[in-house]
Structures are given as structure tokens and as C-alpha cells.
Scaffold this motif. Structure first.
Motif, mmCIF file in Angstrom:
data_model
loop_
_atom_site.group_PDB
_atom_site.id
_atom_site.type_symbol
_atom_site.label_atom_id
_atom_site.label_comp_id
_atom_site.label_asym_id
_atom_site.label_seq_id
_atom_site.Cartn_x
_atom_site.Cartn_y
_atom_site.Cartn_z
ATOM 1 N N ASP A 161 27.022 28.988 39.186
ATOM 2 C CA ASP A 161 27.550 29.810 40.280
ATOM 3 C C ASP A 161 26.727 29.705 41.560
ATOM 4 O O ASP A 161 27.290 29.620 42.655
ATOM 5 C CB ASP A 161 27.606 31.286 39.861
ATOM 6 C CG ASP A 161 28.792 31.582 38.953
ATOM 7 O OD1 ASP A 161 29.718 30.752 38.912
ATOM 8 O OD2 ASP A 161 28.778 32.639 38.295
ATOM 9 N N HIS A 162 25.395 29.719 41.425
ATOM 10 C CA HIS A 162 24.573 29.918 42.611
ATOM 11 C C HIS A 162 23.736 28.711 43.025
ATOM 12 O O HIS A 162 23.010 28.777 44.015
ATOM 13 C CB HIS A 162 23.694 31.161 42.415
ATOM 14 C CG HIS A 162 24.506 32.401 42.219
ATOM 15 N ND1 HIS A 162 25.181 33.002 43.257
ATOM 16 C CD2 HIS A 162 24.819 33.103 41.109
ATOM 17 C CE1 HIS A 162 25.857 34.057 42.787
ATOM 18 N NE2 HIS A 162 25.661 34.128 41.486
ATOM 19 N N VAL B 44 28.373 21.792 45.666
ATOM 20 C CA VAL B 44 29.694 21.164 45.630
ATOM 21 C C VAL B 44 30.543 21.632 46.806
ATOM 22 O O VAL B 44 31.267 20.842 47.408
ATOM 23 C CB VAL B 44 30.404 21.459 44.293
ATOM 24 C CG1 VAL B 44 31.860 21.006 44.338
ATOM 25 C CG2 VAL B 44 29.675 20.776 43.145
ATOM 26 N N TYR B 45 30.438 22.916 47.142
ATOM 27 C CA TYR B 45 31.205 23.451 48.270
ATOM 28 C C TYR B 45 30.849 22.716 49.560
ATOM 29 O O TYR B 45 31.726 22.349 50.344
ATOM 30 C CB TYR B 45 30.922 24.942 48.431
ATOM 31 C CG TYR B 45 31.754 25.621 49.501
ATOM 32 C CD1 TYR B 45 32.993 26.178 49.185
ATOM 33 C CD2 TYR B 45 31.306 25.712 50.813
ATOM 34 C CE1 TYR B 45 33.756 26.801 50.147
ATOM 35 C CE2 TYR B 45 32.065 26.337 51.790
ATOM 36 C CZ TYR B 45 33.290 26.882 51.452
ATOM 37 O OH TYR B 45 34.047 27.499 52.419
ATOM 38 N N ARG B 46 29.561 22.500 49.752
ATOM 39 C CA ARG B 46 29.137 21.790 50.967
ATOM 40 C C ARG B 46 29.667 20.378 50.996
ATOM 41 O O ARG B 46 30.032 19.852 52.054
ATOM 42 C CB ARG B 46 27.612 21.784 51.065
ATOM 43 C CG ARG B 46 27.046 23.072 51.663
ATOM 44 C CD ARG B 46 25.544 23.117 51.535
ATOM 45 N NE ARG B 46 24.867 23.162 52.817
ATOM 46 C CZ ARG B 46 24.536 24.274 53.466
ATOM 47 N NH1 ARG B 46 24.864 25.445 52.972
ATOM 48 N NH2 ARG B 46 23.891 24.220 54.618
ATOM 49 N N VAL C 132 24.851 25.000 41.671
ATOM 50 C CA VAL C 132 25.798 23.881 41.653
ATOM 51 C C VAL C 132 26.969 24.143 42.599
ATOM 52 O O VAL C 132 27.326 23.280 43.406
ATOM 53 C CB VAL C 132 26.309 23.609 40.225
ATOM 54 C CG1 VAL C 132 27.391 22.534 40.237
ATOM 55 C CG2 VAL C 132 25.151 23.191 39.322
ATOM 56 N N ALA C 133 27.564 25.327 42.493
ATOM 57 C CA ALA C 133 28.750 25.634 43.300
ATOM 58 C C ALA C 133 28.494 25.514 44.811
ATOM 59 O O ALA C 133 29.297 24.893 45.514
ATOM 60 C CB ALA C 133 29.282 27.018 42.950
ATOM 61 N N PRO C 134 27.398 26.071 45.329
ATOM 62 C CA PRO C 134 27.143 25.906 46.770
ATOM 63 C C PRO C 134 26.977 24.447 47.170
ATOM 64 O O PRO C 134 27.417 24.038 48.256
ATOM 65 C CB PRO C 134 25.848 26.690 46.995
ATOM 66 C CG PRO C 134 25.783 27.674 45.887
ATOM 67 C CD PRO C 134 26.425 27.006 44.716
ATOM 68 N N LEU D 294 17.927 27.107 47.021
ATOM 69 C CA LEU D 294 18.902 27.659 46.070
ATOM 70 C C LEU D 294 18.231 27.976 44.741
ATOM 71 O O LEU D 294 18.473 29.031 44.139
ATOM 72 C CB LEU D 294 20.057 26.664 45.850
ATOM 73 C CG LEU D 294 21.043 26.491 47.004
ATOM 74 C CD1 LEU D 294 22.050 25.398 46.673
ATOM 75 C CD2 LEU D 294 21.772 27.800 47.300
#
Lengths: 185, 185
Positions: free
Chosen positions: A152-153, A159-161, A155-157, A177
Motif C-alpha cells: 500500500d505505502h 507504481v502510481y508515479r 509499492v503503490a506510490p 517511503l
DNA sequence: AGCTTAATGCAATTCCTTTGCGTTAAGAAA
DNA sequence: TTTCTTAACGCAAAGGAATTGCATTAAGCT
């Protein structure tokens, strides 16, 4: 369309799959990435287009299949001796791989609409790696991190970028992170 | 290919754009989503296919254009009177919209490879909304949250679940994500 | 009202995609 | 090893999408 299970996995069938995958990788330069066609791949692989259409269905599914094959880990994440450094090393490598042009393309292909079952496979690789690191931590007697929290905090950021805001996640950004999971003393 | 700026924005040109967008929306049912073709859209819109190819380049770009148009906010996020509830309300609505079949499709289209400049536009809507909420907070004398932190640790996990791991972000999950920004007392 | 030309429609062409059918070879059985 | 069954492939024809030249329409400007 999902790549169906084949009852014949040996010899010719395997050679063709290999040849087609190789052809896709060879033709997937960042520049030509959006213009490659099934007939081109077929010619480079030395097969007829109909073979590709029959086995993979369409170009998008083929690209997703190649993406999953490339994203499939060949080995466990490095063992650095401690869970925090294991995680930092893995995330650094993950961010660097996915930020590259080929990594971006793989992520997109892996999350494409047609790749129904594939996306879960693809993200399960990441889950597996993180699980491996936590298992290793437990074996050492360290307190393991929560895999879902890292997904959530961290990997997700990242991938979002890469996928959405199209910024490159720098090593420094990744470090910050993980600092939320393992605060700097 | 990026939708080029048109020098003629009135009359027929606008009518055709509207008709084509309407046709895409009309034909974009969850079931038929992957089988629609440019000729189909052209027929439904009452134009020739070549018009669509010339203006949008290809189907993917057209879908992305429609996606961006739909994602473009028609109004500011609701004003609930306090920054925390503003954020919670906005995130709940965001997660619900993006989790729907049409929302997923829009997210995918908006992050597609061909949609070069579009992705930033698309994600800037989210940035703008969050900025609006913080500005409102400042005007009230409240301490505003950090927009980037909300993007990283609330929006990104939600989008990751929708695009990659294909789980539905539940309201409860969203609530827990925001609890990290605004801890429950 | 007249002019310029961007944008569209039409139609021919090219290329991609699909499909039927004969052939090849992988895997099982004798 | 040899034979049998049939999955997977190659070939070629047919169907449909994507591209492009040319004529026509109409938006924006004078």
C-alpha cells in the motif's frame, strides 16, 4: 482472451513460443514499441501470423504474456543479512526496473484490460518476493513487516508515479517511503 | 498520437466531436467494451471512419480522449465544513467512481501508452481537487494536509488495487488509509 | 458577401485479422 | 521402436479495419 493451457508443451510448440517471445523482445525498442504488428513479429519469429493469432488471440494478449514472462522472477531477492536492508535493496531494484522504458511498457501490458488473469499473477510476484523477505526475517528472529502495508505505502506510490503521474521514482523518494516503515533513528 | 489543437472549434467540428463522444459512451457498455471498433463508432455518430482516424489517430487515443472528458470534474468537491470530512468525502467518491466498470476502463484508457500528455492531465484533476480542499482549509484557518502525501498514501493505494491487484477498495479500506493522515482520536 | 483553407466525405488501396483445410509432429499406446 | 491419435501449425482465401488522394463543405476572417 487468456492464453490457454496447452496439452503439448514440448518440441515445436516450445520452440515457437520461444521464437515469438524473442521476436517481441527484439522488436520492442522504446521507439518502435507502439508500431509493432503481429505480422512483423511473425516474420521475425519465422512463423505465420495465423499461428500467433490462434495461440495468443491478439497483439495485446501476446504483449501481456511476454510481460508476465519477463516480470516473473528468476531468483529470490538478495539476502543482505537484515530485513530492513533486504527490503530497501528489493524496492530500489523494483523501482529502477519498472521505471525503465521496458519496465513501464511491461507494467502497462501487465495491467491491460485484456489481461484478465494475468494482472493478479503479475502482482503476486511482488507479493511473493515481499513474503520471502518476511519469512527470512522470521527465520532470523527479526520482527517482520506487514506485506500489505508495504504494498500500500511503498509499492503503490511507486507504481502510481510510473503509470499515472509519469514521474520517475528516485532512489531518494523510495528511501523516504521505506522510512515510514522503518523510521530513521 | 496526441489530439491536436484545432483551429476551428465551432459549428460542425464541435457537433462531430460531440456526436463521436456520445457514440463512444453509448457503445461503451461493460460487455461490449472490448469489441467496439472505429467503424462502429463512426456509424453510430453518423460520420465516416476516416474522419475519426484523422482527428484522433486511433481507437485507443479516442477512448483516452473520451475518458479524460469524463474524468474532467464538473464541479469542486463538496464543502462539508471541515478539511478532514472534505477529504473523506472526496476519497470515498473517488474510490467508488474509479472502482466501477466504467471507472476502471477510464483509468486504463487514461493511463494507456498512447495517451502521452493525457495521463498528466488526468491525474492533475485529482491534484486540483485536493488542492481545492487544502485551500479551503487554509481559508477556514485549519491546518491543511500535504497534497503529495495524500496522493502517495491514499490515492495511490486505491488506484493500485483497481489497476493492478484488481481488488475493490472498500469504503472501510479508504477510511483506514485516511486514518493515517488524520488519526482517530 | 467573398475569400481562404481546415475539416469532412467518398472511394480506392493497403494491411491486419479471421477462418477453412490440409499437413506436421508431439504424446500415448502397442 | 513403431504406430496411432490429434493438437498445433502452414497456407491461402475471405472479410474487415486502417490509410490516403481527391473533391466538397463550411468555419473564421477580411
Amino acid at each position: 482472451m487468456v492464453v490457454r493451457e496447452r496439452v503439448r508443451v514440448g518440441g515445436r510448440s516450445a520452440r515457437i513460443q520461444q521464437a515469438v517471445h524473442d521476436a517481441v523482445r527484439k522488436l520492442s525498442t522504446p521507439a518502435t514499441r507502439n508500431q509493432i504488428t503481429v505480422p512483423q513479429i511473425a516474420a521475425a519469429a519465422g512463423v505465420t501470423p495465423s499461428t500467433i493469432y490462434r495461440r495468443w488471440g491478439d497483439l495485446q494478449t501476446l504483449l501481456a504474456d511476454v510481460a508476465v514472462a519477463r516480470l516473473r522472477p528468476i531468483s529470490d531477492p538478495d539476502d543482505t543479512g537484515a530485513v530492513e536492508t533486504d527490503l530497501r535493496a528489493f524496492i530500489d531494484q523494483y523501482a529502477e526496473e519498472m521505471s525503465s522504458p521496458v519496465g513501464r511498457a511491461l507494467l502497462r501490458d501487465g495491467t491491460a484490460e485484456t489481461a484478465e488473469g494475468q494482472t493478479c499473477i503479475c502482482c503476486s510476484f511482488t507479493n511473493d518476493h515481499l513474503a520471502t523477505i518476511t519469512e527470512r526475517a522470521k527465520a532470523r528472529g527479526e520482527t517482520p513487516f506487514d506485506v500489505q502495508e508495504v504494498i500500500d505505502h511503498v509499492v503503490a506510490p511507486i507504481v502510481y508515479r510510473i503509470l499515472v503521474s509519469q514521474e520517475t521514482p528516485t532512489p531518494d523518494y523510495c528511501r523516504r517511503l521505506i522510512d515510514r516503515i522503518y523510521p530513521r533513528t
